[in-house]
Each structure stands twice: as C-alpha cells, then as structure tokens.
Design a protein around this motif. Structure first.
Motif, PDB file in Angstrom:
ATOM      1  N   LEU A  51       0.801  -1.217   0.000  1.00 40.82           N
ATOM      2  CA  LEU A  51       0.000   0.000   0.000  1.00 40.82           C
ATOM      3  C   LEU A  51       0.841   1.278   0.000  1.00 40.82           C
ATOM      4  CD1 LEU A  51      -2.754  -1.076   2.553  1.00 40.82           C
ATOM      5  CD2 LEU A  51      -3.016  -0.806   0.080  1.00 40.82           C
ATOM      6  N   GLY A  86       4.625   0.601  -3.727  1.00 41.52           N
ATOM      7  CA  GLY A  86       3.686  -0.424  -4.167  1.00 41.52           C
ATOM      8  C   GLY A  86       4.296  -1.790  -4.382  1.00 41.52           C
ATOM      9  N   TYR A 146      -2.265  -7.375  -3.599  1.00 41.22           N
ATOM     10  CA  TYR A 146      -1.120  -7.149  -4.495  1.00 41.22           C
ATOM     11  C   TYR A 146      -1.591  -7.048  -5.947  1.00 41.22           C
ATOM     12  CZ  TYR A 146       3.309  -7.949  -6.895  1.00 41.22           C
ATOM     13  OH  TYR A 146       4.401  -7.827  -7.727  1.00 41.22           O
ATOM     14  N   SER A 193      -4.593  -6.295  -7.043  1.00 37.45           N
ATOM     15  CA  SER A 193      -5.402  -5.094  -7.258  1.00 37.45           C
ATOM     16  C   SER A 193      -4.524  -3.851  -7.347  1.00 37.45           C
ATOM     17  CB  SER A 193      -6.432  -4.944  -6.139  1.00 37.45           C
ATOM     18  OG  SER A 193      -5.796  -4.723  -4.890  1.00 37.45           O
ATOM     19  N   GLN A 194      -3.488  -3.779  -6.488  1.00 36.41           N
ATOM     20  CA  GLN A 194      -2.577  -2.637  -6.565  1.00 36.41           C
ATOM     21  C   GLN A 194      -1.792  -2.638  -7.870  1.00 36.41           C
ATOM     22  OE1 GLN A 194      -4.011  -0.719  -4.075  1.00 36.41           O
ATOM     23  NE2 GLN A 194      -1.944   0.070  -3.972  1.00 36.41           N
ATOM     24  N   VAL A 228      -4.076  -1.223 -10.362  1.00 35.65           N
ATOM     25  CA  VAL A 228      -4.168   0.234 -10.200  1.00 35.65           C
ATOM     26  C   VAL A 228      -2.966   0.924 -10.826  1.00 35.65           C
ATOM     27  CG1 VAL A 228      -4.090   2.099  -8.491  1.00 35.65           C
ATOM     28  CG2 VAL A 228      -5.629   0.157  -8.155  1.00 35.65           C
ATOM     29  N   ARG A 229      -1.766   0.369 -10.585  1.00 38.12           N
ATOM     30  CA  ARG A 229      -0.566   0.987 -11.163  1.00 38.12           C
ATOM     31  C   ARG A 229      -0.589   0.894 -12.685  1.00 38.12           C
ATOM     32  NH1 ARG A 229       1.838  -1.743  -6.796  1.00 38.12           N
ATOM     33  NH2 ARG A 229       2.693  -3.364  -8.148  1.00 38.12           N
TER      34      ARG A 229
END
Length: 307
Positions: A156, A160, A235, A237-238, A241-242
């Motif tokens: 988070l 990231g 992980y 989902s992040q 997002v990136r």
C-alpha cells in the motif's frame, strides 16, 4: 529403551516394574528392534502392527484390545522438509512409543521437567504429550500475521512493492499445518470414541479439552490462510491500479499530442498555394497555437482529475 511410571511426576523405572501388578500407568520408549524383541511382554492385542519405519501421516487405529498409530510431526522451522516420525501402541495399562528418531523421548523429558500432576492418569499424560506438538504454533502463526501485515503496508506504500514470494511461502506453510491439524483431529476423535474403554469417563475431559484446543488452532490456521489470499488479492489489485495509472498517463500524453500531430501533418503537405508557408509570422503562430493547445489540455485534464 526407557520406562516410566505415571505418578505425581513421571518417574523412570525398570521394565520389571511395568508388569508387577501395580496400578500405576506406564510409558515406554523403544526403538524398532527393541519393540520387536519385547512386544510380547506388553500383552497387547495388536492386529495392526505399528511400523516406525513406514510413517506417512498422524493417525490412530483401533485393534481388538489395543490402539495403535503413528505420529508425523513437521519441524516448525522447516514445515516442508523436516519432520519427526514415530509409532505408538496403547492399552488401558499404558502407552509404548516405537521411536528411532528420539523425538518421543525428548517430549517426555519436557513433561518430566515442567509438569506435576495432582491426579496422574494416562489421559492427562496424553493431553500434555499432544499439547507439546502444537504448543508453539500460536506464536508461529502470530509471527506470520506480523509478516503479512508488513507486506500489506509495503504493497500500500507509494512504491507499491511487496514480497509476494514470501506470501506464497507462508501460504504453503499454513497449508502444511492445516493438513497436520486435520490428521491430529482425526486421531483425537479415535481416542475420544474410547471404543475399547481404555479411558475413564471422568478423565475423557482431557481428550475433549485437547479436541477444543485443536479446533481453535485449526480455525486460526484457516484465518491465516485467508489472510494470505487477501494479501495476494491486494497485491494484484494494486498492480492493476498501477497499470491503470500508467495507461491513463499514456492516454493523456497521446491525447495532448494528437492535435499537434494534426498541425504537423497539415503543414507538412507543402502545397504551393498554402499562404502560411510564406507568411513571416507563420512559424511563431504555429508554436503559440501548439503551446496553447498543450496548456488547454493540461488544464482540462487536471480539472477532470485525469492527472
């Protein structure tokens, strides 16, 4: 070989003391060759011979007048590779461990040093013996929880990044623990059934207590496994997002340069009768228009919160 009588404390004794008619329950630890030589002296009605050299899980099996089984105890420092294996045979008089690894003797010595019983019994010994197997697992799972919390914070963070390989290792270890717990629960259920009447109804409470302990440990392991899955999902989902942010940035850059590309293509045609080609202010005006378009797009995208 080692022999013990169950009193207020576990007391070492001789082989003759086990069969002299005393009411005290006993514990014996023998190697496989010693067991083959002395098994008849224990007078157990064994149909399924315990084999300390061929152990693949933790289990218990009911015989005509005894209960036999095996222990496979993973090393908590290396759950996938190292383990201790030994067998046992039990009746109403006591329990014999057939152990070539030394693990059973080690666990009995811990009980000798740390336990003192007001009402000694075979059931109480079994509770303390089985409890040792999972005694430190709560601390182990708490350390895993701490690691997962740290990895979550890393995922988070602005960088990231998280150690997904370590998450997979923890998940694999927890899976090994769950398999081990399920086998112990199955074995404890066999003890709880008390089919041959080896345990008194009053002392069966120790088996019930251990069953409840194993249910809590199993629930903790299931919760920890779910935590590892949540960290993996976080992980991923992040990562999405990136990737979306990168795609948004690329889209914004492409959108800004589209009108500039149109201008460059339009005036790159070099037709003879294009008046701007000979106009002395044509070049500065195109630069000013291009800069104005870029500034307008940046303001618009900032207002729309695309940047």
């Amino acid at each position: 070989m080692s022999y013990y009588l169950l009193g207020e404390r576990i007391q070492p004794c001789n082989a003759e003391d086990l069969h002299d008619g005393m009411d005290s329950k006993y514990v014996a630890v023998l190697t496989t060759p010693e067991w083959k030589e002395a098994r008849d002296s224990f007078d157990m009605g064994i149909e399924l011979e315990p084999d300390a050299g061929n152990i693949h899980n933790t289990k218990a099996e009911v015989n005509y007048d005894s209960l036999t089984g095996t222990f496979l105890i993973p090393d908590r420092h290396d759950l996938k590779e190292k383990d201790s294996r030994f067998a046992f045979a039990l009746d109403e008089k006591g329990i014999v461990f057939i152990d070539d690894s030394g693990k059973a003797e080690e666990m009995i010595n811990v009980i000798r040093r740390t336990k003192r019983w007001r009402e000694p019994s075979l059931e109480r010994f079994l509770y303390d013996f089985l409890e040792q197997i999972v005694d430190n697992d709560l601390a182990l799972m708490e350390s895993y929880e701490t690691e997962l919390d740290r990895i979550e914070d890393e995922i988070l963070s602005s960088e990231g990044h998280g150690d997904l390989a370590r998450v997979n290792e923890i998940r694999s270890d927890v899976r090994e623990l769950l398999v081990h717990y399920e086998q112990i629960i199955d074995m404890t259920q066999e003890l709880e059934e008390n089919e041959n009447g080896f345990f008194s109804e009053e002392n069966l409470r120790y088996i019930h207590l251990f069953m409840n302990l194993m249910a809590r440990r199993h629930d903790s392991a299931v919760s920890l496994r779910e935590h590892t899955m949540q960290v993996r999902d976080l992980y991923n989902s992040q990562l999405d997002v990136r990737q979306n942010r990168t795609m948004t940035l690329l889209t914004v850059i492409t959108t800004i340069f589209m009108p500039l590309t149109l201008i460059a293509g339009w005036y790159g045609m070099n037709f003879v009768f294009m008046p701007e080609l000979t106009w002395k202010w044509g070049y500065p005006v195109v630069i000013a228009v291009s800069v104005a378009i870029v500034i307008f797009c940046l303001i618009l995208f900032r207002k729309k919160k695309w940047l």
